[in-house]
Design a protein around this motif. Sequence first.
Motif, PDB file in Angstrom:
ATOM      1  N   GLY A  75       4.207 -25.103   6.208  1.00 48.03           N
ATOM      2  CA  GLY A  75       3.411 -24.479   4.617  1.00 48.03           C
ATOM      3  C   GLY A  75       2.137 -23.598   6.065  1.00 48.03           C
ATOM      4  N   GLU A  76       2.187 -23.765   6.907  1.00 50.19           N
ATOM      5  CA  GLU A  76       1.699 -22.920   7.575  1.00 50.19           C
ATOM      6  C   GLU A  76       1.746 -21.434   7.562  1.00 50.19           C
ATOM      7  N   PRO A  77       2.758 -20.957   8.206  1.00 48.79           N
ATOM      8  CA  PRO A  77       2.812 -19.894   7.238  1.00 48.79           C
ATOM      9  C   PRO A  77       3.323 -18.841   6.641  1.00 48.79           C
ATOM     10  N   ALA A  78       3.252 -19.721   5.472  1.00 47.94           N
ATOM     11  CA  ALA A  78       3.062 -19.095   4.342  1.00 47.94           C
ATOM     12  C   ALA A  78       1.315 -19.407   3.365  1.00 47.94           C
ATOM     13  N   GLY A  79       0.240 -19.921   4.394  1.00 45.91           N
ATOM     14  CA  GLY A  79      -0.877 -19.361   4.429  1.00 45.91           C
ATOM     15  C   GLY A  79      -1.577 -18.451   4.725  1.00 45.91           C
ATOM     16  N   GLN A  80      -0.731 -18.223   6.279  1.00 42.77           N
ATOM     17  CA  GLN A  80      -0.825 -17.639   6.485  1.00 42.77           C
ATOM     18  C   GLN A  80      -0.965 -15.895   6.042  1.00 42.77           C
ATOM     19  N   ALA A  81       0.128 -15.735   6.061  1.00 42.42           N
ATOM     20  CA  ALA A  81       0.730 -14.243   5.240  1.00 42.42           C
ATOM     21  C   ALA A  81      -0.236 -14.637   4.101  1.00 42.42           C
ATOM     22  N   ARG A  82      -0.411 -15.149   2.729  1.00 42.92           N
ATOM     23  CA  ARG A  82      -1.205 -14.868   2.061  1.00 42.92           C
ATOM     24  C   ARG A  82      -2.431 -14.922   2.356  1.00 42.92           C
ATOM     25  N   LYS A  83      -2.426 -14.783   3.310  1.00 49.07           N
ATOM     26  CA  LYS A  83      -4.525 -14.091   3.952  1.00 49.07           C
ATOM     27  C   LYS A  83      -4.221 -12.742   3.929  1.00 49.07           C
ATOM     28  N   VAL A  84      -3.150 -12.505   4.938  1.00 48.75           N
ATOM     29  CA  VAL A  84      -2.761 -10.883   5.646  1.00 48.75           C
ATOM     30  C   VAL A  84      -2.582 -10.514   4.195  1.00 48.75           C
ATOM     31  N   LEU A  85      -1.963 -10.742   3.119  1.00 53.91           N
ATOM     32  CA  LEU A  85      -1.887 -10.342   1.896  1.00 53.91           C
ATOM     33  C   LEU A  85      -2.933  -9.730   0.784  1.00 53.91           C
ATOM     34  N   GLU A  86      -3.946 -10.650   1.175  1.00 53.14           N
ATOM     35  CA  GLU A  86      -4.745 -10.892   0.464  1.00 53.14           C
ATOM     36  C   GLU A  86      -5.907  -9.598   1.243  1.00 53.14           C
ATOM     37  N   ASP A  87      -6.005  -9.486   2.792  1.00 59.71           N
ATOM     38  CA  ASP A  87      -6.304  -8.924   3.373  1.00 59.71           C
ATOM     39  C   ASP A  87      -6.471  -7.102   3.028  1.00 59.71           C
ATOM     40  N   ALA A  88      -5.369  -7.424   2.560  1.00 58.92           N
ATOM     41  CA  ALA A  88      -4.385  -5.671   2.841  1.00 58.92           C
ATOM     42  C   ALA A  88      -4.425  -5.314   1.007  1.00 58.92           C
ATOM     43  N   SER A  89      -4.079  -6.449   0.405  1.00 57.14           N
ATOM     44  CA  SER A  89      -4.437  -5.866  -1.042  1.00 57.14           C
ATOM     45  C   SER A  89      -5.979  -5.417  -1.228  1.00 57.14           C
ATOM     46  N   THR A  90      -7.236  -6.511  -0.951  1.00 52.15           N
ATOM     47  CA  THR A  90      -8.020  -6.081  -1.063  1.00 52.15           C
ATOM     48  C   THR A  90      -8.742  -4.964   0.046  1.00 52.15           C
ATOM     49  N   ALA A  91      -8.233  -4.310   0.634  1.00 53.55           N
ATOM     50  CA  ALA A  91      -8.335  -2.706   1.586  1.00 53.55           C
ATOM     51  C   ALA A  91      -8.322  -1.936   0.664  1.00 53.55           C
ATOM     52  N   LEU A  92      -6.945  -1.698   0.238  1.00 49.55           N
ATOM     53  CA  LEU A  92      -6.423  -1.130  -0.832  1.00 49.55           C
ATOM     54  C   LEU A  92      -6.921  -0.784  -2.059  1.00 49.55           C
ATOM     55  N   LEU A  93      -7.589  -2.187  -2.628  1.00 51.59           N
ATOM     56  CA  LEU A  93      -7.963  -2.098  -3.649  1.00 51.59           C
ATOM     57  C   LEU A  93      -9.038  -1.025  -4.288  1.00 51.59           C
ATOM     58  N   SER A  94      -9.953  -1.735  -2.769  1.00 46.35           N
ATOM     59  CA  SER A  94     -11.797  -1.449  -2.406  1.00 46.35           C
ATOM     60  C   SER A  94     -11.365   0.277  -2.283  1.00 46.35           C
ATOM     61  N   GLY A  95     -10.686   0.790  -2.056  1.00 38.15           N
ATOM     62  CA  GLY A  95     -10.792   2.236  -1.578  1.00 38.15           C
ATOM     63  C   GLY A  95      -9.841   2.552  -3.363  1.00 38.15           C
ATOM     64  N   ALA A  96      -9.516   2.296  -4.127  1.00 39.15           N
ATOM     65  CA  ALA A  96      -8.413   2.959  -5.520  1.00 39.15           C
ATOM     66  C   ALA A  96      -9.945   2.748  -6.477  1.00 39.15           C
ATOM     67  N   SER A  97     -11.323   1.927  -6.155  1.00 39.71           N
ATOM     68  CA  SER A  97     -12.377   1.427  -7.540  1.00 39.71           C
ATOM     69  C   SER A  97     -13.031   2.127  -6.873  1.00 39.71           C
ATOM     70  N   ARG A  98     -12.919   3.755  -5.710  1.00 39.13           N
ATOM     71  CA  ARG A  98     -14.036   4.254  -5.822  1.00 39.13           C
ATOM     72  C   ARG A  98     -13.508   5.263  -6.062  1.00 39.13           C
ATOM     73  N   ASP A  99     -14.091   6.608  -6.673  1.00 35.78           N
ATOM     74  CA  ASP A  99     -13.779   8.477  -6.897  1.00 35.78           C
ATOM     75  C   ASP A  99     -14.429   8.782  -5.866  1.00 35.78           C
ATOM     76  N   GLN A 100     -13.337  10.119  -5.615  1.00 39.14           N
ATOM     77  CA  GLN A 100     -13.045  10.530  -3.771  1.00 39.14           C
ATOM     78  C   GLN A 100     -14.348  11.273  -4.641  1.00 39.14           C
ATOM     79  N   SER A 101     -15.314  11.372  -4.610  1.00 37.38           N
ATOM     80  CA  SER A 101     -16.967  11.728  -4.527  1.00 37.38           C
ATOM     81  C   SER A 101     -17.691  10.585  -4.425  1.00 37.38           C
ATOM     82  N   GLY A 102     -17.546   9.271  -3.848  1.00 34.17           N
ATOM     83  CA  GLY A 102     -17.792   8.458  -3.205  1.00 34.17           C
ATOM     84  C   GLY A 102     -18.687   7.547  -4.804  1.00 34.17           C
ATOM     85  N   LYS A 103     -18.273   7.839  -6.386  1.00 34.66           N
ATOM     86  CA  LYS A 103     -18.593   7.437  -6.791  1.00 34.66           C
ATOM     87  C   LYS A 103     -18.285   5.599  -6.794  1.00 34.66           C
ATOM     88  N   VAL A 104     -19.199   4.658  -7.301  1.00 39.20           N
ATOM     89  CA  VAL A 104     -18.210   3.522  -7.372  1.00 39.20           C
ATOM     90  C   VAL A 104     -17.677   3.580  -9.276  1.00 39.20           C
TER      91      VAL A 104
END
Length: 103
Positions: free
Chosen positions: A63-92
């Motif tokens: 089960g250890e690799p699955a936990g590590q993979a989950r962490k990588v996916l969570e970090d990647a999705s957080t980075a992607l979604l945090s960029g998607a929730s901002r307007d091009q002008s920098g407004k939230v």
Amino acid sequence: MKPAVYDVTLSSSIMAVTSRILPFTAPGSVMPTALANDLVIELAVLLRLATATEQELAVHRLGEPAGQARKVLEDASTALLSGASRDQSGKVVRVDFTGGQKE
């Protein structure tokens, strides 16, 4: 977080068997047949305990690799979604999930 569980059943039982065998390691000593039979039975039980412990550890290690993979996916999705929730002008941009309901 759960505290780590440290089970010494197997190691302490092996030490107990060792202490029962040790007196018969001296030259000229002979272990009684009944005691030898009891020790063989006890070692067989300890072998089953060791096997069960090894299998449980193997399951946890699987089960250890699955936990590590989950962490990588969570970090990647957080980075992607945090960029998607901002307007091009920098407004939230905040999404209204209440469907426009007024309180």
